[in-house]
Design an enzyme around this catalytic site. Structure first.
Site, PDB file in Angstrom:
ATOM      1  N   ASP A 180       0.758  -0.744  -0.141  1.00  0.00           N
ATOM      2  CA  ASP A 180      -0.059  -0.253  -0.031  1.00  0.00           C
ATOM      3  C   ASP A 180       0.918   1.243  -0.056  1.00  0.00           C
ATOM      4  O   ASP A 180       1.957   1.083   0.639  1.00  0.00           O
ATOM      5  CB  ASP A 180      -0.611   0.227   1.329  1.00  0.00           C
ATOM      6  N   ASP A 216      -1.686  -1.094   5.498  1.00  0.00           N
ATOM      7  CA  ASP A 216      -2.469   0.404   7.474  1.00  0.00           C
ATOM      8  C   ASP A 216      -3.320   0.282   7.568  1.00  0.00           C
ATOM      9  O   ASP A 216      -3.641   0.326   8.338  1.00  0.00           O
ATOM     10  CB  ASP A 216      -1.541   1.182   7.393  1.00  0.00           C
ATOM     11  N   ASP A 250      -7.285  -1.341   3.347  1.00  0.00           N
ATOM     12  CA  ASP A 250      -6.290  -2.538   3.149  1.00  0.00           C
ATOM     13  C   ASP A 250      -6.458  -4.486   3.404  1.00  0.00           C
ATOM     14  O   ASP A 250      -6.003  -5.067   3.556  1.00  0.00           O
ATOM     15  CB  ASP A 250      -4.886  -2.622   3.433  1.00  0.00           C
TER      16      ASP A 250
HETATM   17  P1  ADP Z   1      -4.985   5.733  -0.846  1.00  0.00           P
HETATM   18  O1  ADP Z   1      -5.033   6.158   1.354  1.00  0.00           O
HETATM   19  O2  ADP Z   1      -4.096   4.681  -0.397  1.00  0.00           O
HETATM   20  O3  ADP Z   1      -5.251   6.824  -0.866  1.00  0.00           O
HETATM   21  P2  ADP Z   1      -7.960   5.627  -0.491  1.00  0.00           P
HETATM   22  O4  ADP Z   1      -8.793   4.380  -0.649  1.00  0.00           O
HETATM   23  O5  ADP Z   1      -8.284   6.232   1.247  1.00  0.00           O
HETATM   24  O6  ADP Z   1      -6.802   5.194  -0.343  1.00  0.00           O
HETATM   25  O7  ADP Z   1      -9.043   6.583  -0.960  1.00  0.00           O
HETATM   26  C1  ADP Z   1      -8.322   7.292  -2.267  1.00  0.00           C
HETATM   27  C2  ADP Z   1      -8.865   8.321  -1.977  1.00  0.00           C
HETATM   28  O8  ADP Z   1      -9.742   9.351  -2.563  1.00  0.00           O
HETATM   29  C3  ADP Z   1      -7.302   9.432  -2.202  1.00  0.00           C
HETATM   30  O9  ADP Z   1      -6.077   9.943  -2.460  1.00  0.00           O
HETATM   31  C4  ADP Z   1      -8.084  10.734  -1.807  1.00  0.00           C
HETATM   32  O10 ADP Z   1      -8.117  11.854  -3.536  1.00  0.00           O
HETATM   33  C5  ADP Z   1      -9.719  10.310  -1.247  1.00  0.00           C
HETATM   34  N1  ADP Z   1      -9.919  10.107  -0.315  1.00  0.00           N
HETATM   35  C6  ADP Z   1     -10.554   9.959   0.535  1.00  0.00           C
HETATM   36  N2  ADP Z   1     -10.568   9.585   0.984  1.00  0.00           N
HETATM   37  C7  ADP Z   1     -10.663  11.579   1.564  1.00  0.00           C
HETATM   38  C8  ADP Z   1     -11.114  11.775   2.472  1.00  0.00           C
HETATM   39  N3  ADP Z   1     -10.927  12.694   3.609  1.00  0.00           N
HETATM   40  N4  ADP Z   1     -10.690  13.183   2.203  1.00  0.00           N
HETATM   41  C9  ADP Z   1      -9.933  13.953   0.859  1.00  0.00           C
HETATM   42  N5  ADP Z   1      -9.983  13.080  -0.179  1.00  0.00           N
HETATM   43  C10 ADP Z   1     -10.603  11.912   0.209  1.00  0.00           C
HETATM   44 MG    MG Z   2      -2.291   3.447   3.814  1.00  0.00          MG
END
Ligand code: ADP
Ligand code: MG
Length: 292
Positions: free
Chosen positions: A38, A237, A241
Site C-alpha cells: 500500500d 496499514d 487494506d
Molecule cells: P489511499 O489511502 O491509498 O489514497 P483511499 O481509498 O483511502 O486510498 O482514498 C482514495 C482517494 O480518495 C484519496 O487518494 C483521495 O483522493 C480521496 N479521499 C479519500 N478520503 C478522503 C478524505 N477524507 N478527504 C479527501 N479525499 C479523500
Molecule cells: Mg495506507
C-alpha cells in the site's frame, strides 16, 4: 506440535520488531515471490502536509480552508488530518458539520452552513458533475511531481484545490532496493491517482504501479496476481487494506496502522520501516532451511 525452529523464529522475529500472530505465516513467507505495498502510511510517512492551496470561483483561501476543514472533522483519513491541521495553523475556525458521508475510495461529502460540500479525487468530481477544468493544469503539474491533489466543491461548483505532500520515506527506498536485489517482484497498490503514484515510484525499483484502486477492488488485484501464479505478500496499514491482507498468501500490517489491518494481518511490524519486511522474509527462509 510446532517445530522448534518456528518457535525460535517467533522469538527472533520479536527481537526484530515483528509480531507474529500466525506462526504459519513465517513458514509460508519463504515461498513468496511478489510483494504488494500500500502507498499511504506504508511506503510513505502517512501524514500528508499541505504545500499549496488554489482557489476558484471567487472563494477566498480562508473560506476554502475553513469549510474543507469543517467537512474533514468527520473523517479520520490521513488527508483529513492534513487539511484540519492546515486550517488550525492559519487560525481558521471549525463550523458544525451535518450529513457527513464517506464515499469509499473517492472522498467525503457533507453540509456546513447550509452549503453542500464535496472533497475528494477527480473520480468523485466527475461522478458529481463538478467542472474541474479550471484546475486541470495545476493538477497535471502537481501530480506529475508526486503530490497528492484533492478537489473541493461548494454546491457542486469548484472552490479549491489542495496540494498535499506525503513523500516516500528514505528507509522505504532503501528497503525496496534490498528486496529487489533478492529477486522479489515489487508492486505499489494505491487508491491515490495514477500520475501521483507513478511519480513517487519513479526513482525506486518498484516493478509495477496499480493506482486509483477502490478499497473493494484491492483484494481482487491480489487475487489476479495469485491467478498469474504469484505467491503474494501484502503489506498495508489501512482499514481499506484489510480485504487485500486477508486475500494475500502472507499478510503484514504496519504497527502504526488501523486496528482492523493489524487484526487481519498475520505479521505486524512494530518498527515503521519496510526493512522489517525484508527481515521477516529473510527469517522465514532461515526457518525453512533449519527444518530441512
Ligand atoms: P489511499 O489511502 O491509498 O489514497 P483511499 O481509498 O483511502 O486510498 O482514498 C482514495 C482517494 O480518495 C484519496 O487518494 C483521495 O483522493 C480521496 N479521499 C479519500 N478520503 C478522503 C478524505 N477524507 N478527504 C479527501 N479525499 C479523500
Ligand atoms: Mg495506507
Amino acid at each position: 506440535a510446532t517445530p522448534m525452529s518456528i518457535i525460535s523464529g517467533i522469538g527472533r522475529a520479536a527481537e526484530l520488531g515483528i509480531l507474529v500472530r500466525d506462526a504459519d505465516a513465517l513458514q509460508k513467507a519463504a515461498s513468496a515471490d511478489t510483494i504488494v505495498f500500500d502507498k499511504t502510511g506504508t511506503l510513505t510517512k502517512g501524514s500528508p502536509k499541505i504545500t499549496a492551496l488554489y482557489c476558484f470561483n471567487d472563494y477566498s483561501e480562508m473560506q476554502v480552508s475553513q469549510l474543507a476543514a469543517s467537512l474533514e472533522q468527520g473523517s479520520n483519513h490521513p488527508l483529513a488530518k492534513g487539511i484540519v491541521q492546515f486550517n488550525q495553523e492559519n487560525q481558521g475556525e471549525l463550523k458544525p458539520l451535518h450529513a457527513f458521508a464517506t464515499l469509499q475510495g473517492l472522498g467525503v461529502s457533507g453540509e456546513v452552513e447550509g452549503l453542500e460540500l464535496l472533497l475528494g479525487n477527480q473520480a468523485l468530481m466527475t461522478q458529481q458533475g463538478v467542472d474541474i477544468q479550471p484546475a486541470m493544469a495545476i493538477f497535471q503539474q502537481q501530480t506529475g511531481r508526486g503530490a497528492t491533489v484533492v478537489f473541493f466543491a461548494i454546491n457542486r461548483q469548484l472552490a479549491g484545490l489542495f496540494v498535499l505532500s506525503d513523500p516516500l520515506r528514505e528507509d522505504s527506498v532503501n528497503a525496496l532496493q534490498r528486496l529487489h536485489e533478492q529477486g522479489y517482484h515489487l508492486v505499489m497498490l494505491t487508491g491515490d491517482q495514477e500520475k501521483t503514484a507513478r511519480a513517487l515510484a519513479q526513482g525506486t525499483v518498484i516493478d509495477s504501479v496499480i493506482a486509483g484502486v477502490l478499497p473493494a477492488e484491492k483484494a481482487n488485484i491480489i487475487k489476479a496476481l495469485q491467478q498469474e501464479g504469484r505467491n503474494v505478500v501484502m503489506v498495508g496499514d489501512g482499514i481499506n487494506d484489510a480485504p487485500a491482507l486477508a486475500q494475500a498468501d502472507v499478510s503484514i500490517a504496519m504497527g502504526s496502522g488501523s486496528d482492523i489491518a493489524i487484526e487481519t494481518a498475520e505479521l505486524t511490524l512494530m518498527r515503521h520501516n519496510i526493512s522489517a519486511v525484508a527481515d521477516a522474509l529473510c527469517l522465514s527462509k532461515g526457518i525453512l532451511r533449519n527444518m530441512k
